[in-house]
Write a protein that holds these residues in place. Sequence first.
Motif, PDB file in Angstrom:
ATOM      1  N   ARG A  83      39.976  44.981  39.238  1.00  0.00           N
ATOM      2  CA  ARG A  83      40.926  45.252  39.956  1.00  0.00           C
ATOM      3  C   ARG A  83      41.965  46.229  39.101  1.00  0.00           C
ATOM      4  O   ARG A  83      42.742  47.048  39.605  1.00  0.00           O
ATOM      5  N   ARG A  93      36.178  37.772  34.555  1.00  0.00           N
ATOM      6  CA  ARG A  93      36.444  38.867  33.871  1.00  0.00           C
ATOM      7  C   ARG A  93      35.927  40.213  34.649  1.00  0.00           C
ATOM      8  O   ARG A  93      36.728  40.950  34.466  1.00  0.00           O
ATOM      9  N   GLU A 107      38.298  40.889  37.506  1.00  0.00           N
ATOM     10  CA  GLU A 107      39.464  41.293  37.015  1.00  0.00           C
ATOM     11  C   GLU A 107      39.518  42.859  36.479  1.00  0.00           C
ATOM     12  O   GLU A 107      40.312  43.578  36.474  1.00  0.00           O
TER      13      GLU A 107
END
Length: 680
Positions: free
Chosen positions: A444, A438, A441
């Motif tokens: 990103r 997570r 992510e």
Amino acid sequence: MVREKDICWEYAEKLDGNKVRCKFCLRVLNGGISRLKHHLSRLPSKGVNPCSKVRDDITDRVRSIIASKEEGKETSSSAKKQKFSEAKSTLSASKPLLPIESASPITKIFPSVPLMGPTSNFTSDQENAERTIALFFFENKLDFSVARSSSYQLMIDAVGKCGPGLRIPSAESLKTTWLERIKSEVSIQSKDIEREWATTGCTLLADTWTDNKSKALINFSVSSPSRTFFHKSVDASSYFKNAKCLADLFDSAIQDFGQENVVQIIMDNALNYTGIGNHVSQSYGSIFVSPCASQCLNLILEDFSKIDWVNRCILQAQTISKFIYNHASILDLMKRFTGGEDLIRTGITKPVSNFLSLQSMLKQRLELKHMFNSAEYSTNSSYTNKPQSISCIAIIEDNEFWRAVEECVAISEPFLKLLREVSGAKPAVGSIYQYMTRAKESIRTYYIMDENKCKTFLDIVDRRWQNQLHSPLHSAAAFLNPSIQYTSDNKFLASIKEDFFKVLEKLLPTPDIRRDITNQILTFTRANGMFGCSLAREARDTVAPGLWWEQYGDSAPVLQRVAMRILSQVCSSSTFERHWSTFQQIHSEKRNKLDKETLNDIAYVNYNLKLSRQLQTKFPESDPLLLEDIDMTSEWVEETETPSPTQWLDRFGSSLDGSDLNTRQFSAAIFGANDPIFGL
């Protein structure tokens, strides 16, 4: 309405019924002003959660009020006993119960405050008691944080109940009788915990400290779901680079806990480079060797802070904090605008302090702008004309600076959250893989329009995660975690299955004991049997994974045993404050064998009492990354003409290395390395 006159109402808001809201932490309490007092006193009583945000002076005031009330009750109920005691003391005035000793130097210089005769009021008694305690602290160079210890209040209460004439334990009694007795009590507690190892297994924790003089100390602890215990401290200076001797040392530690009980060994980078990890993996087929997750995550944050624009942002923020914290009048003015809140935070490491302080500064952004633009600030020429003031105002008004702060906070927060998850003593091995996924992510997502920055941060994370932090045990734990296994959007389940099978082969080494394991894995992954009952489904995200398997894993008994042992492990060795100066004293060549034995016993008792106290006083709202006091020697406060990049650690010399997690409270750094510890 008489109760409304209680002075403690100024700390609370009266709600409907018999409820009150604390003005400090905003917690709603049932039971009125009485429970509020116990809430603010932070005493372990009445089943009330202590307030985490009340100031120490308010706590002291409320404790005095409670003590005064209790004293009043005792006075009214024991008047006859008091009269008898007075008469007895009068008769025996010429024949004291205890031998009169010569006054200590401190009492000669600071004699006790004379009381106003038999009619002295509570205030004078209270002031005299506080003064005597303060002198005890100053004379013996005690850290002021000792006053926050719950055992400190328990000691005072116990002494108060004994009344005059208490025969306090002598130095010799403390050093022998009481040390042995308390050590025995702690050992009994550890024996009780050992019983669960047959089911949950345990993790052997190895912490290392080295200095620039070839000194190397290794501390061994053991952790299981119930709690962590400190085991022993070993001076490995003479053989730290000798693989054979280190192997013998770890073999001995493993035997202390039982090879069949140890699931993994967590060690820091210093030990990884010695090759001891390879020895354990090759010699013990069922024991895993894992890095310390807290240390690795701290290194990720440290690498983040070395990026040019991030480092520049931190230095600019420190310019503001240094100016404020080095001018008392400006500090007072700032706290008026922030409602008493500090601007900076001191974390368990330097990188953590940096990002927590940026987080705090972003939260106080408007208050800072209002302060620097206020009439009170701009009309005071004593500091507005200083170059530092001009620099601070320029930074405060710079939107690029605040955008950089926002970026730093956004990128660091997922990793701080993961660090909080793995830094405590709770089993977190089942969630570290998911939290790391997570966190990556989130990078990103945040930099979806900036590929270069995204790549810069992800490269740092991947380098630490793949090369240092990731362990097959993390993958297996994620696979067995019901909150991950039964979530459809987890894309990494397929990628961790291979690691999961490798772990199974290691924990179930023979075909006989894994004969039915394939069917049991299918039963689990397809949620058949007890895995699919309503209670099991409802508990997937709310119950600790290890406990979930204990309750609902009976449909797969072999896999259940493996899952409980894996999911019951911790991820970090950093579960408590490590005062390495104490261990330096233990292993000093100047000490004789008796002193070393005593100091070893003291260290064993001290650290295990601290671990027990942390377990008992852990509040849901407390932040494991945050220290209570601001480090006034940190780069966020201390001004120097030629600042050093490692100034925050340089101050402590050889008291610690860069991997140590608590840099504030080393007695050698405060009082000097030659000061005696515990009078030995």
